[in-house]
Design an enzyme around this catalytic site. Structure first.
Site, PDB file in Angstrom:
ATOM      1  NE  ARG A  67      12.386 -18.138  -0.832  1.00  0.00           N
ATOM      2  CZ  ARG A  67      13.006 -16.972  -1.014  1.00  0.00           C
ATOM      3  NH1 ARG A  67      14.042 -16.907  -1.826  1.00  0.00           N
ATOM      4  NH2 ARG A  67      12.610 -15.902  -0.388  1.00  0.00           N
ATOM      5  CB  SER A  75      18.088  -6.544  -5.985  1.00  0.00           C
ATOM      6  OG  SER A  75      18.138  -7.098  -4.704  1.00  0.00           O
ATOM      7  CG  ASN A 114      17.464   1.530  -1.698  1.00  0.00           C
ATOM      8  OD1 ASN A 114      17.681   0.339  -1.695  1.00  0.00           O
ATOM      9  ND2 ASN A 114      16.414   2.092  -2.260  1.00  0.00           N
ATOM     10  CB  CYS A 115      20.779   1.065   3.319  1.00  0.00           C
ATOM     11  SG  CYS A 115      19.040   0.607   3.236  1.00  0.00           S
ATOM     12  CB  THR A 133      -4.758  -1.584  -3.284  1.00  0.00           C
ATOM     13  OG1 THR A 133      -5.302  -2.313  -4.397  1.00  0.00           O
ATOM     14  CG2 THR A 133      -3.242  -1.610  -3.333  1.00  0.00           C
ATOM     15  CB  ILE A 165      -4.004  -3.798  -7.296  1.00  0.00           C
ATOM     16  CG1 ILE A 165      -4.583  -3.932  -8.711  1.00  0.00           C
ATOM     17  CG2 ILE A 165      -2.725  -2.960  -7.311  1.00  0.00           C
ATOM     18  CD1 ILE A 165      -4.906  -2.615  -9.392  1.00  0.00           C
ATOM     19  CB  ALA A 188       0.627  -1.386  -2.585  1.00  0.00           C
ATOM     20  N   GLY A 195       6.018  -1.601   0.908  1.00  0.00           N
ATOM     21  CA  GLY A 195       7.206  -0.731   0.930  1.00  0.00           C
ATOM     22  C   GLY A 195       6.899   0.713   1.265  1.00  0.00           C
ATOM     23  CG  ASP A 196      10.208   3.446   1.306  1.00  0.00           C
ATOM     24  OD1 ASP A 196      10.150   2.660   2.270  1.00  0.00           O
ATOM     25  OD2 ASP A 196      11.259   3.991   0.913  1.00  0.00           O
TER      26      ASP A 196
HETATM   27  P1  FAD Z   1      12.613   1.076  -3.344  1.00  0.00           P
HETATM   28  O1  FAD Z   1      13.613   0.214  -2.723  1.00  0.00           O
HETATM   29  O2  FAD Z   1      12.902   2.521  -3.436  1.00  0.00           O
HETATM   30  O3  FAD Z   1      12.346   0.504  -4.787  1.00  0.00           O
HETATM   31  C1  FAD Z   1      11.395   1.081  -5.635  1.00  0.00           C
HETATM   32  C2  FAD Z   1      11.820   0.852  -7.055  1.00  0.00           C
HETATM   33  O4  FAD Z   1      10.690   0.990  -7.872  1.00  0.00           O
HETATM   34  C3  FAD Z   1      12.811   1.887  -7.566  1.00  0.00           C
HETATM   35  O5  FAD Z   1      13.988   1.281  -8.043  1.00  0.00           O
HETATM   36  C4  FAD Z   1      12.087   2.618  -8.677  1.00  0.00           C
HETATM   37  O6  FAD Z   1      12.928   2.948  -9.747  1.00  0.00           O
HETATM   38  C5  FAD Z   1      11.063   1.584  -9.108  1.00  0.00           C
HETATM   39  N1  FAD Z   1       9.869   2.167  -9.696  1.00  0.00           N
HETATM   40  C6  FAD Z   1       9.119   3.196  -9.214  1.00  0.00           C
HETATM   41  N2  FAD Z   1       8.073   3.427 -10.016  1.00  0.00           N
HETATM   42  C7  FAD Z   1       8.158   2.527 -11.023  1.00  0.00           C
HETATM   43  C8  FAD Z   1       7.349   2.275 -12.151  1.00  0.00           C
HETATM   44  N3  FAD Z   1       6.259   2.983 -12.405  1.00  0.00           N
HETATM   45  N4  FAD Z   1       7.727   1.294 -12.995  1.00  0.00           N
HETATM   46  C9  FAD Z   1       8.839   0.559 -12.741  1.00  0.00           C
HETATM   47  N5  FAD Z   1       9.632   0.769 -11.700  1.00  0.00           N
HETATM   48  C10 FAD Z   1       9.277   1.725 -10.838  1.00  0.00           C
HETATM   49  N6  FAD Z   1      16.288   2.137   5.249  1.00  0.00           N
HETATM   50  C11 FAD Z   1      16.749   1.513   6.368  1.00  0.00           C
HETATM   51  O7  FAD Z   1      16.007   0.787   7.004  1.00  0.00           O
HETATM   52  N7  FAD Z   1      18.051   1.692   6.763  1.00  0.00           N
HETATM   53  C12 FAD Z   1      18.915   2.479   6.082  1.00  0.00           C
HETATM   54  O8  FAD Z   1      20.087   2.599   6.452  1.00  0.00           O
HETATM   55  C13 FAD Z   1      18.448   3.159   4.929  1.00  0.00           C
HETATM   56  N8  FAD Z   1      19.277   3.967   4.242  1.00  0.00           N
HETATM   57  C14 FAD Z   1      18.814   4.570   3.102  1.00  0.00           C
HETATM   58  C15 FAD Z   1      19.672   5.393   2.397  1.00  0.00           C
HETATM   59  C16 FAD Z   1      19.244   6.006   1.246  1.00  0.00           C
HETATM   60  C17 FAD Z   1      20.151   6.904   0.492  1.00  0.00           C
HETATM   61  C18 FAD Z   1      17.918   5.776   0.776  1.00  0.00           C
HETATM   62  C19 FAD Z   1      17.425   6.420  -0.480  1.00  0.00           C
HETATM   63  C20 FAD Z   1      17.035   4.978   1.483  1.00  0.00           C
HETATM   64  C21 FAD Z   1      17.488   4.366   2.648  1.00  0.00           C
HETATM   65  N9  FAD Z   1      16.635   3.542   3.395  1.00  0.00           N
HETATM   66  C22 FAD Z   1      17.101   2.942   4.541  1.00  0.00           C
HETATM   67  C23 FAD Z   1      15.241   3.332   3.008  1.00  0.00           C
HETATM   68  C24 FAD Z   1      15.057   2.041   2.238  1.00  0.00           C
HETATM   69  O9  FAD Z   1      15.969   1.989   1.197  1.00  0.00           O
HETATM   70  C25 FAD Z   1      13.647   1.966   1.726  1.00  0.00           C
HETATM   71  O10 FAD Z   1      12.784   1.979   2.817  1.00  0.00           O
HETATM   72  C26 FAD Z   1      13.387   0.732   0.913  1.00  0.00           C
HETATM   73  O11 FAD Z   1      14.277   0.593  -0.138  1.00  0.00           O
HETATM   74  C27 FAD Z   1      11.959   0.795   0.340  1.00  0.00           C
HETATM   75  O12 FAD Z   1      11.716  -0.279  -0.492  1.00  0.00           O
HETATM   76  P2  FAD Z   1      10.657  -0.168  -1.684  1.00  0.00           P
HETATM   77  O13 FAD Z   1      10.652  -1.469  -2.377  1.00  0.00           O
HETATM   78  O14 FAD Z   1       9.391   0.340  -1.159  1.00  0.00           O
HETATM   79  O15 FAD Z   1      11.221   0.956  -2.630  1.00  0.00           O
END
Ligand code: FAD
Length: 824
Positions: free
Chosen positions: A21, A38, A41-42, A272, A277, A279, A281-282
């Site tokens: 965008r 996309s 997870n939640c 970072t 680079i 970073a 999220g989690d």
């Molecule tokens: P993610 O959403 O986990 O995405 C990371 C992605 O990166 C994954 O798909 C993984 O396969 C991919 N990946 C990793 N390494 C590589 C690599 N080397 N190459 C390519 N791809 C890669 N949060 C809330 O706030 N409320 C909720 O109700 C809630 N419920 C949840 C329930 C469950 C069961 C889970 C598992 C999580 C929940 N969360 C909730 C937490 C929330 O989903 C995460 O905080 C959020 O998704 C984090 O986003 P992210 O982009 O950091 O990681």
């Protein structure tokens, strides 16, 4: 500019679309090692529980959408396995073809998330042991349940995912046990708030073993789980949900700086230690808004917002990013909602941050509008009034209160601001003083010195010899529990009984939720007592201290051999009454404790032994309160059932009158009797004030009206009854009912009586008529002397409703168990 993104879910997908965008010319490639981008997870636990029915609903955005609408090169099944910072390129493994290739970048974004912790325990590789992170894990669990039809599931860890899985597997029909190493579930709540969840989970038949770890697994016919307390438990499947570890190995291998808990360290713009680079999220650590410390807060809200913000950093757009996170979180546990924001009390202690706290238990909306339910709330704040954290647990309205508090906390608001917040109000939604305002009032009262509080966790340590512990609740409420060593002086009679409270030692007051205690505190403080009020009242103490069985009913658990085996939960007792028995139905919904209990007591009085009362309430404490109340009052609780947030109890009236059994709490022989001989207004008022006061203290009161006193009990209107000439004459000459009574002195042809009534109204003293009705409804036995009635020609029909007829034997019988007998 060429941007590579690792991870295609919350942080990664948000960043990709925002980048597009902002910059139509950028080349954006999104790598996702799994099949889906996309995804929700939640929502995964809710698919397993059946609330989300179709698998397709778990995927929020398909690759085609990002390709077509956003011109993003989406590569699924593509894992980035190495970063070469020198050459600014990554190695990608295509899991479909097995081939690897390089891809260069100008900027690289890591949003790989976090992986579930898998402790090194014996038997961890069993195929019945699962973790839940993504859609593939979900399908694996789902397929296992469909194919092998397990009867039992064990969940290790009672964090958000563990608790959500417990509920959802229960909905799926499994018998669920949750094992948690800590003494509480859900670490973002303090113990006394989490305790409400513990109880609720157990009420729904979940076996919750707190303070228990898992030492290993053995495969026999079932899965044998060895617990840290040497107990062995059998199950058919296990979900490990003991937390997560940031997925930072790529960053680590590339030599990027790591932060707390093995996270990727980033600066204010999510860069970072390598400026090319980024970073989010989690996988990253964030700065806590309150403590200022680096922490892990793995939640979807921050990850999505960081993804959006980092797009600007990548493109070099200057601006302020919000790397500070406060940890607002919410959880559904069957019918309950638990939510929190900011720091918990435990975290404040751990960070040596000085704090004050307050508890309240308001209704979700105006209690007179149907459907209101209580919310338990806790606010943490500092001496300057700044909000440090808030927690709430309840059936309705929890989310909006914590969202308001989260907003206030984010904007640096104080408790004084909470007092002033003007929030939407109409009875179905809230109260004119919203619970958020109420938190502001109670906290501000503490800071202004209007109240000095003590807390549930100080109660057991109070030296009862050096203080007076004063319970200002009604006597009926004390039946369902009180604090050791407390004396009971209901608020209504406190002013008249202050002489009973020693002035030479501090008074620690409590009521049910803290409000009456505060009123009592103000009364006593203003006349020189040193007083403290229990914040959140007995309810908070009980929530925290109540020992609730690990499962609701012990008959559900078979511990006959070495393992704990859970039997299927029995269907709750039917609330359908037997048809031949008289049953009265009472609605106490919306009333908070002690309302439902008071209503039960009031209605039971009208029943005969063997008759039944069906009462509905929405106060969650009702389920345990009614059990204790029935037990202590000689009545029988036949069933208790729940439909959403409404509890229905069916109680059979026992053979002992409830009043006398209730009075077991006070020494025997302290009933009160009165002979009301006089028909003077002032004497009648005095008699009924004493009677109501004694009844409020739980005493059995009998008032025996004789001669002129009977006129007090006459109905004001003329009643058509047959009388002879003398009886009619008598009837005409005597005052018909309480409104016609004159003063014993200074009546001045009725003017004195009118003046007294005016004064009573001015001073908010109940009128004689109100006092009579209150006495009757409070269980005072109001008896008219049959002999006097005959002499004066007054018929039963002429007496007020609720007045009984009695002879002298009845009066003398009552007088025998009485320690006070007044002749008025
Ligand atoms: P993610 O959403 O986990 O995405 C990371 C992605 O990166 C994954 O798909 C993984 O396969 C991919 N990946 C990793 N390494 C590589 C690599 N080397 N190459 C390519 N791809 C890669 N949060 C809330 O706030 N409320 C909720 O109700 C809630 N419920 C949840 C329930 C469950 C069961 C889970 C598992 C999580 C929940 N969360 C909730 C937490 C929330 O989903 C995460 O905080 C959020 O998704 C984090 O986003 P992210 O982009 O950091 O990681």
């Amino acid at each position: 500019m060429k941007v590579l993104i690792v991870g295609g879910v919350a942080g990664g997908a948000s960043a990709a679309t925002r980048l597009r965008r902002l910059d139509e010319t950028a080349q954006i490639i999104l790598f996702e090692k799994g099949e889906f981008i996309s995804y929700a997870n939640c929502g995964l636990p809710y698919y397993l529980g059946g609330a989300i029915k179709e698998r397709g609903r778990l995927v929020v955005t398909k690759p085609e959408l990002l390709i077509q609408q956003f011109n993003i090169d989406v590569r699924i099944f593509s894992e980035v396995i190495q970063i070469d910072r020198e050459q600014k390129r990554v190695t990608v493994k295509n899991h479909r073809t097995g081939e690897s290739y390089f891809e260069t970048y100008d900027k690289l974004l890591l949003s790989p998330g976090a992986e579930p912790k898998k402790p090194r325990l014996d038997g961890m590789d069993l195929e019945e042991i699962f973790t839940l992170r993504n859609v593939a894990d979900t399908y694996k669990i789902d397929d296992f349940i469909k194919k092998l039809k397990p009867r039992r599931a064990l969940i290790v860890g009672a964090g958000f995912i563990g608790v959500e899985m417990a509920e959802n597997l229960k909905h799926r029909g499994l018998e669920v046990t949750v094992v948690e190493f800590l003494d509480q579930a859900v670490a973002s709540l303090d113990f006394e708030m989490a305790a409400i969840l513990h109880r609720h989970m157990r009420e729904f038949g979940i076996q919750l073993l707190l303070g228990t770890g898992v030492a290993g697994f053995n495969k026999t016919e079932a899965i044998e789980v060895v617990l840290s307390n040497t107990l062995t438990l059998e199950t058919d499947m296990v979900i490990m949900s003991i937390g997560i570890t940031p997925e930072s190995h790529l960053a680590k291998e590339a030599g990027l700086t790591l932060g707390v808990g093995g996270s990727i360290a980033v600066d204010e713009s999510y860069a970072t230690s390598d400026p090319d680079i980024f970073a989010v999220g989690d996988a990253i650590s964030v700065r806590h808004l309150i403590s200022g410390n680096e922490v892990l807060i793995p939640l979807a809200g921050p990850a999505n917002k960081q993804g959006r913000a980092v797009a600007e950093s990548i493109l070099g757009i200057p601006g302020k990013h919000h790397r500070e996170v406060q940890g607002s979180a919410i959880l559904k546990v069957f019918d309950l909602t638990a939510a929190s924001t900011g720091l918990t009390e435990k975290q404040l202690k751990g960070n040596n941050i000085p704090y004050l706290k307050t508890y309240i238990h308001p209704s979700s909306h105006a209690s007179y509008y149907p459907g209101s339910t209580p919310i338990s709330m806790k606010l943490l704040f500092n001496q300057e009034g700044r909000i440090l954290g808030a927690q709430a647990v309840g059936f309705e309205g929890v989310d909006k209160r914590i969202d308001v508090l989260a907003t206030a906390l984010r904007l640096g608001a104080t408790v004084y601001d909470l007092e002033e917040l003007e929030l939407c109000y109409a009875p179905p939604y809230s109260s004119a003083k919203d619970p958020v305002n109420m938190l502001g009032f109670t906290a501000a009262n503490m800071l202004k010195g209007d109240t000095k509080v003590f807390h549930y966790d100080e109660v057991d340590g109070l030296d009862r010899n050096k203080i007076t512990l004063l319970d200002v609740r009604a006597q009926e409420e004390t039946i369902i529990g009180t604090l050791d060593g407390a004396i009971n002086l209901p608020l209504e009679v406190l002013r008249q009984n202050m002489a009973k409270i020693p002035k030479d030692k501090p008074v620690y007051i409590f009521c049910q939720v803290g409000l009456r205690g505060y009123v009592a505190e103000r009364i006593l403080r203003q006349i020189g007592y040193e007083v403290y009020n229990l914040s959140g009242g007995f309810k908070t103490y009980k929530q925290a201290k109540e020992q609730y069985p690990e499962v609701l009913r012990s008959d559900m658990v078979d511990t006959s051999d070495s393992g704990v085996k859970i039997k299927p939960a029995e269907t709750p007792l039917s609330a359908e009454p037997e048809t031949q028995v008289k049953v009265i139905q009472v609605d106490a919904c919306g009333l908070q404790c002690p309302g439902p209990i008071m209503k039960t007591a009031e209605n039971m009085r009208a029943l005969q032994s063997g008759e039944q009362l069906m009462i509905q309430a929405t106060d969650p404490a009702f389920t345990s309160d009614i059990k204790v109340w029935a037990e202590k009052t000689g009545n029988r609780l036949l069933s208790i059932s729940r439909d959403k947030s409404t509890f229905t109890a069916l109680i059979e009236k026992g053979f002992e009158p409830s009043v006398s059994s209730a009075a077991k709490a006070v020494p025997a022989g302290n009933d009160k009797t009165m002979v009301v001989f006089s028909g003077d207004l002032d004497k009648a008022i005095a008699a009924f004030i004493i009677a109501n006061g004694a009844a409020a203290m739980g005493r059995k009161v009998t008032m025996f009206f004789t001669f002129w006193g009977i006129n007090i009990l006459r109905k004001p209107e003329k009643v058509a009854v047959k009388k002879n000439f003398i009886e009619s004459m008598f009837g005409l000459m005597m005052p018909r009912g309480s409104a016609k009574l004159g003063l014993s002195r200074m009546n001045m042809g009725g003017l004195g009586g009118k003046m007294i009534r005016g004064l009573m109204k001015h001073h908010n003293v109940s009128s004689l008529e109100e006092l009579i009705q209150a006495a009757i409804s409070n269980g005072v036995e109001v008896l008219a002397c049959q002999m006097s009635m005959d002499l004066m020609g007054i018929k039963e029909e002429e007496l007020l409703e609720g007045v009984g007829l009695a002879g002298v034997a009845t009066f003398l019988g009552s007088a025998e168990t009485s320690d006070t007998n007044l002749f008025i």
